[in-house]
Design a protein around this motif. Structure first.
Motif, mmCIF file in Angstrom:
data_model
loop_
_atom_site.group_PDB
_atom_site.id
_atom_site.type_symbol
_atom_site.label_atom_id
_atom_site.label_comp_id
_atom_site.label_asym_id
_atom_site.label_seq_id
_atom_site.Cartn_x
_atom_site.Cartn_y
_atom_site.Cartn_z
ATOM 1 N N GLY A 224 7.679 9.516 -5.357
ATOM 2 C CA GLY A 224 9.039 9.008 -5.449
ATOM 3 C C GLY A 224 9.171 7.507 -5.230
ATOM 4 O O GLY A 224 10.288 6.991 -5.169
ATOM 5 N N LEU A 225 8.064 6.808 -5.123
ATOM 6 C CA LEU A 225 8.091 5.352 -4.966
ATOM 7 C C LEU A 225 7.786 4.731 -6.319
ATOM 8 O O LEU A 225 6.757 5.008 -6.907
ATOM 9 N N GLU A 226 8.663 3.921 -6.818
ATOM 10 C CA GLU A 226 8.462 3.330 -8.143
ATOM 11 C C GLU A 226 7.391 2.246 -8.138
ATOM 12 O O GLU A 226 6.733 2.028 -9.140
ATOM 13 N N ALA A 227 7.237 1.537 -7.030
ATOM 14 C CA ALA A 227 6.300 0.412 -6.993
ATOM 15 C C ALA A 227 5.727 0.258 -5.593
ATOM 16 O O ALA A 227 6.293 0.753 -4.614
ATOM 17 N N LEU A 228 4.583 -0.424 -5.507
ATOM 18 C CA LEU A 228 3.917 -0.671 -4.225
ATOM 19 C C LEU A 228 3.639 -2.152 -4.036
ATOM 20 O O LEU A 228 3.223 -2.839 -4.968
ATOM 21 N N GLN A 229 3.843 -2.618 -2.830
ATOM 22 C CA GLN A 229 3.408 -3.954 -2.443
ATOM 23 C C GLN A 229 1.896 -3.908 -2.213
ATOM 24 O O GLN A 229 1.307 -2.835 -2.041
ATOM 25 N N ASN A 230 1.246 -5.070 -2.197
ATOM 26 C CA ASN A 230 -0.206 -5.113 -1.972
ATOM 27 C C ASN A 230 -0.597 -4.436 -0.663
ATOM 28 O O ASN A 230 -1.567 -3.680 -0.616
ATOM 29 N N THR A 231 0.146 -4.702 0.406
ATOM 30 C CA THR A 231 -0.202 -4.114 1.706
ATOM 31 C C THR A 231 -0.016 -2.598 1.693
ATOM 32 O O THR A 231 -0.811 -1.879 2.305
ATOM 33 N N GLU A 232 0.992 -2.128 0.994
ATOM 34 C CA GLU A 232 1.204 -0.682 0.891
ATOM 35 C C GLU A 232 0.083 -0.028 0.092
ATOM 36 O O GLU A 232 -0.406 1.053 0.461
ATOM 37 N N ALA A 233 -0.339 -0.671 -0.992
ATOM 38 C CA ALA A 233 -1.444 -0.134 -1.797
ATOM 39 C C ALA A 233 -2.746 -0.141 -0.998
ATOM 40 O O ALA A 233 -3.534 0.803 -1.088
#
Length: 137
Positions: free
Chosen positions: A77-86
């Motif tokens: 359900g997350l459309e996009a990720l930040q670098n730290t989240e990835a």
């Protein structure tokens, strides 16, 4: 001097004579704890398999693993990720990609049209071509 050698006269990098004490060797850094990103705060179980896609650990290239993580984020359900989240997500999946390597892997995906970035917050997201590629692995 001949019997004792020149150790007393030799100067180390720190400016102390060699006999002044042993230099501390580069101590190993303690790994830093990465806090759980807010996007994943409520998740207890993170799946390592998705329908129609190879398991995460079978992807050979790091950029394919990043694409897999982007697909999982979309599935959650997350459309996009930040670098730290990835970086956090790939670490939890078992083969982490450090944030310092994230841009290089994303660039390879972006060139092929498999991923793009948001203009607003610079977050990475998978494209339809990326999902098709991931399904073909």
């Amino acid at each position: 001097m001949i019997e004792d050698g020149f150790d007393e006269l030799r100067v180390k990098r720190g400016g102390k004579p060699a006999s002044a004490g042993s230099a501390s060797r580069g101590a190993r850094r303690k790994p830093r704890a990465i806090p759980v990103p807010e996007a994943f705060d409520g998740l207890d179980d993170i799946p390592t398999t998705l329908d129609g896609v190879i398991p995460y650990h079978r992807a050979k290239l790091k950029r394919d693993k990043l694409l897999w993580a982007l697909k999982l984020a979309k599935h959650l359900g997350l459309e996009a990720l930040q670098n730290t989240e990835a970086a956090w997500l790939t670490d939890k999946l078992g083969d982490g990609i450090p944030t310092r390597d994230m841009t290089g892997h994303f660039t390879g995906l972006h060139r092929r049209g498999f991923a793009n970035r948001s203009m607003g917050d610079n977050a990475m997201r998978i494209t339809e071509q990326g999902e098709e590629y991931l399904g073909s692995l």
